[in-house]
Motif scaffolding. Sequence first.
Motif, short mmCIF file in Angstrom:
data_model
loop_
_atom_site.label_atom_id
_atom_site.label_comp_id
_atom_site.label_asym_id
_atom_site.label_seq_id
_atom_site.Cartn_x
_atom_site.Cartn_y
_atom_site.Cartn_z
N LYS A 74 0.73 -1.07 0.01
CA LYS A 74 0.13 -0.14 -0.16
C LYS A 74 0.78 1.40 -0.01
O LYS A 74 0.97 1.93 1.01
CB LYS A 74 -1.05 -0.03 1.37
CG LYS A 74 -2.18 1.11 1.14
CD LYS A 74 -2.94 0.82 0.10
CE LYS A 74 -4.20 2.01 0.38
NZ LYS A 74 -5.11 1.80 -1.03
N ALA A 75 1.56 1.40 -0.95
CA ALA A 75 2.68 2.28 -1.26
C ALA A 75 2.56 3.89 -1.03
O ALA A 75 1.27 4.24 -1.85
CB ALA A 75 3.45 2.18 -2.44
N CYS A 124 2.47 -4.76 -7.08
CA CYS A 124 2.71 -4.79 -5.58
C CYS A 124 3.44 -3.28 -4.94
O CYS A 124 3.19 -3.01 -4.21
CB CYS A 124 3.48 -5.90 -5.06
SG CYS A 124 5.03 -6.09 -5.79
N ILE A 125 4.19 -2.95 -5.95
CA ILE A 125 4.95 -1.67 -5.50
C ILE A 125 4.31 -0.47 -6.16
O ILE A 125 4.73 0.88 -5.96
CB ILE A 125 6.49 -1.47 -6.24
CG1 ILE A 125 6.34 -1.51 -7.32
CG2 ILE A 125 7.10 -2.64 -5.41
CD1 ILE A 125 7.97 -1.13 -8.11
N GLY A 156 4.31 -2.52 4.43
CA GLY A 156 5.66 -1.95 4.41
C GLY A 156 6.49 -2.36 3.29
O GLY A 156 7.51 -2.78 3.49
N LEU A 157 5.73 -2.37 2.21
CA LEU A 157 6.79 -2.62 0.87
C LEU A 157 7.45 -1.59 0.33
O LEU A 157 8.71 -1.53 0.44
CB LEU A 157 5.94 -3.70 -0.24
CG LEU A 157 6.51 -4.16 -1.38
CD1 LEU A 157 7.67 -5.10 -0.95
CD2 LEU A 157 5.75 -4.70 -2.36
N GLU A 168 11.43 -0.54 0.79
CA GLU A 168 12.12 -0.08 -0.41
C GLU A 168 11.36 1.40 -0.90
O GLU A 168 10.18 1.54 -0.82
CB GLU A 168 11.36 -0.88 -1.85
CG GLU A 168 12.13 -0.92 -3.40
CD GLU A 168 11.32 -2.09 -4.06
OE1 GLU A 168 12.17 -3.12 -4.03
OE2 GLU A 168 10.57 -2.04 -4.55
N ILE A 169 12.26 2.51 -1.03
CA ILE A 169 11.85 3.77 -1.28
C ILE A 169 12.34 4.37 -2.29
O ILE A 169 13.82 4.25 -2.71
CB ILE A 169 12.39 4.46 0.16
CG1 ILE A 169 11.81 4.02 1.52
CG2 ILE A 169 12.03 5.96 0.06
CD1 ILE A 169 12.24 4.40 2.70
N TYR A 170 11.53 5.07 -3.03
CA TYR A 170 11.89 5.64 -4.43
C TYR A 170 11.90 7.13 -4.31
O TYR A 170 10.83 7.62 -3.93
CB TYR A 170 10.99 5.11 -5.39
CG TYR A 170 11.15 3.79 -5.98
CD1 TYR A 170 12.01 3.16 -6.52
CD2 TYR A 170 10.00 2.76 -5.25
CE1 TYR A 170 12.06 1.94 -6.83
CE2 TYR A 170 10.05 1.57 -5.68
CZ TYR A 170 10.84 1.21 -6.61
OH TYR A 170 11.17 -0.15 -6.74
#
Length: 489
Positions: A262-263, A292-293, A419-420, A443-445
């Motif tokens: 749930k980014a 998923c991301i 928390g993906l 994973e953070i963009y």
Amino acid sequence: MAAMKELVKGTDRYRHFIGGQWVDSTIKEWIEVENPATEVVIASVPKGGEDDADRALVAARAAQPAWEALPPQARGQLLRDLARLILENRERLARIVVAEQGKPLQEARGEIEGAALYLTYAAEEARRITGDIIPSDMPNEQVWIQRVAHGVVVALTAWNYPAALMCRKIGPALLAGNTVVVKSHEGTPLSALEIAQLSTQLDFPPGVINVVSGTGEGMGAALVRHPIPRLITLTGSVRAGKAIFRSAADDLKLLRLELGGKAPFIVAEDADIGAAVRAAVLSRFENCGQICICNERMYVHRKIADEFTARFVDAVKALKVGDPMALVDVGPKFSKAEVEKVERMVAQAKQAGASVLTGGGRMQGEGFARGHWYEPTVLSVNDNQMAIMQDEVFGPVVPIMAVTDFDEGLRLANKSRYGLSAYVFTKDMRRLMRLVRELKFGEIYVNRPGGDAVHAHHAGLRDSGIGGEDGKYGLEAYFQKKTMYINYA
């Protein structure tokens, strides 16, 4: 040897691939595979069960010792060769992915290229399977720590990237010396079976790669319950991951579970608004939002919220939805059940006070009478506890919420059982450095759209899973360590 498939009443009927052979299921039932854009049945596959699972796992176990005994470079070369065949068949495989999954053709071509890249990257690691030699406390002794295979790996893949997810798992599993049994989602089994067919053109020993089909409750559960596999790797839903966790407990199987997301997409007041809008659109609506991301919820600083929202909504309205074999931005949802889920979530959000800024319903008009179509949708919300802000949509719908400052954005982003992945747009280096400690996602963009690197690491926290994929850390999951005390006195 029997063929991979036969024509039955004008439609291809596939077989299981077990022990290097195409074999019929012991259960004479089949699953129909539907084209999401047309609702036309394009093929059928076996609805396998316990006997089929047992045959596949026994074949994999029999093949594993000799496969592990091969030098890693030899295993890697076979992976390179399979990647080459996949690329040589890129167009055919991409069209199969479009037909079974529904993504636009240009995205499917990218998926096939990604599938080959996963295999190639794994092969490149063949010369880097290292261990340790450490001093002993005893005289005339050394301690050797070796990395060795688990044995048999079961790989269960989701429907959103059927070809890429298969290769993402079999590449490192096979490179590490394991043999594999793959079960794709029952709605998208064709590309995995076709890749198995390509492997028959190479010198893979029989039983190293096995591909079976069936439902998660049938074939999937049978594979997980079976005593042979030591490692289960799943890309799928939280529900499926928890069921596998419980089932695998009796045999203490090792698990790698890549589950939902749930980014959050946080836009600070100093962000490049144009870049953030472009990234937000791409990261939400690629593959019809079925990643998923994906950007699943947006927190925009109130100073720029009006401008950002207006530009974002205009960009979403400009997206072209239609036949995935044509040049479009968004194809259909994967299934009837999926589009009905999205419909319910939007209706519930509206009832809870969300405003529809664009979209909000099924596609209408010519070309949309059949298939699973939903409009690209943007909702305006003001309550982070709404279901649309907490539950995974996995579709072309995104809620947007104005926040007072960057700190509130971080706080609300972390209020999630997932928390993906996460996205942040800001030019402030101090804020960026805070993300390492404060933003609780695997994973953070930062200042870019989504898209993970094959040599990085893809892993989630909380309900998003355990373990991870890709890179040297993902490869590590497919090994176990063996320690030897070598006394030469």
